[in-house]
Scaffold this motif. Sequence first.
Motif, PDB file in Angstrom:
ATOM      1  N   ALA A  12     -52.956  19.570   6.191  1.00 28.64           N
ATOM      2  CA  ALA A  12     -53.672  20.466   7.163  1.00 28.64           C
ATOM      3  C   ALA A  12     -54.444  19.960   8.039  1.00 28.64           C
ATOM      4  O   ALA A  12     -54.695  20.228   9.146  1.00 28.64           O
ATOM      5  N   ASP A  13     -55.094  18.828   7.740  1.00 27.20           N
ATOM      6  CA  ASP A  13     -55.847  17.790   8.673  1.00 27.20           C
ATOM      7  C   ASP A  13     -55.060  16.731   9.422  1.00 27.20           C
ATOM      8  O   ASP A  13     -55.282  16.199  10.227  1.00 27.20           O
ATOM      9  N   ASP A  27     -52.376  19.226  -5.363  1.00 28.50           N
ATOM     10  CA  ASP A  27     -53.652  19.006  -4.496  1.00 28.50           C
ATOM     11  C   ASP A  27     -53.331  18.023  -3.487  1.00 28.50           C
ATOM     12  O   ASP A  27     -53.437  16.717  -3.774  1.00 28.50           O
ATOM     13  N   VAL A  28     -53.119  18.546  -2.392  1.00 25.81           N
ATOM     14  CA  VAL A  28     -52.922  17.752  -1.201  1.00 25.81           C
ATOM     15  C   VAL A  28     -53.953  16.650  -1.032  1.00 25.81           C
ATOM     16  O   VAL A  28     -53.632  15.547  -0.524  1.00 25.81           O
ATOM     17  N   ALA A  29     -55.367  17.054  -1.071  1.00 28.82           N
ATOM     18  CA  ALA A  29     -56.333  16.157  -0.601  1.00 28.82           C
ATOM     19  C   ALA A  29     -56.433  15.118  -1.692  1.00 28.82           C
ATOM     20  O   ALA A  29     -56.864  14.067  -1.407  1.00 28.82           O
ATOM     21  N   ALA A  30     -55.659  15.205  -2.833  1.00 32.60           N
ATOM     22  CA  ALA A  30     -55.873  13.915  -3.761  1.00 32.60           C
ATOM     23  C   ALA A  30     -54.423  12.892  -3.415  1.00 32.60           C
ATOM     24  O   ALA A  30     -54.410  11.943  -4.235  1.00 32.60           O
ATOM     25  N   LEU A  31     -53.563  13.359  -2.709  1.00 25.91           N
ATOM     26  CA  LEU A  31     -52.306  12.694  -2.336  1.00 25.91           C
ATOM     27  C   LEU A  31     -52.725  11.533  -1.428  1.00 25.91           C
ATOM     28  O   LEU A  31     -53.687  11.519  -0.514  1.00 25.91           O
ATOM     29  N   PRO A  32     -51.997  10.372  -1.530  1.00 22.34           N
ATOM     30  CA  PRO A  32     -52.461   9.082  -0.847  1.00 22.34           C
ATOM     31  C   PRO A  32     -52.067   9.390   0.577  1.00 22.34           C
ATOM     32  O   PRO A  32     -50.972   9.972   1.015  1.00 22.34           O
TER      33      PRO A  32
END
Length: 271
Positions: free
Chosen positions: A8-9, A39-44
């Motif tokens: 999303a960012d 958890d998308v935020a945890a993906l590299p």
Amino acid sequence: MRPGMLAADGTVRDLSDHVEDITGATLDDAALAKLAALDVAALPVVEGDLDLAPCVGGVGKFLCIGLNYSDHAEEAGMPIPEHPILFMKATSAIVGPNDDVVLPRGSVAGDWEVELGVVIGKTAKYVSEEDALDYVAGYCVVNDVSERDFQIKLTGQWTKGKSCDTFGPIGPWLVSRDEVADPQNLSLSCDVNGQRMQSGTTGKMIFSVAEIIAHLSQLMTLHPGDVIATGTPPGVGMGIKPDPIYLKPGDVMELEIEGLGRQRQTVRADD
């Protein structure tokens, strides 16, 4: 080459720890649900400039629908078809969304066609129109690049003018069907050298996505990863009056569909 997910960012996140590639084997509802649960935020984060590959790999069939917009049929001076017009595009034509489009030797009438692409997610055979969209994994932008002399004057199938190498840019994103509220309500456009050539809406389709899938599934089995290009709105080079305009080396095509992203290809001649 690594599979990725658009966050999303605006960053692209690396999925290679979770899936080897985005192909028919990873496009069913269960597989997509697993990706959606990550958890998308945890993906590299994928750093640096991105060289985007086609948004789906290992395509088995590249099916195309001709004259599927009422205003494009009018532009071409052709009658409204009673059934979807089908032709095939060689899978060897598939390239990434920003790769060069290469005009083959002898080409004099290269043309552009922005199209809504439909990627099949599960095996479809004798599907009803009511259930057809349940067999869609997602949607993408397709440029159905064409060589009109090859297509019309070489005697035979349209496939001749549709299947040249690089004539099938796909992507940038495969947008899952749950993110597309109504595939019959999307705006689409194509600019050539900064000039708007095509502008339309999927609401002008003669045959809807559901009708196309249902029709094709009566004729053949659709497999996960198959791609269907659903037709183009008016504004193709062939339709410009009184003198058609065709692609030449150095031209730049920019294609966009609402919510599905943007492509950009530079045209060059084959060596």
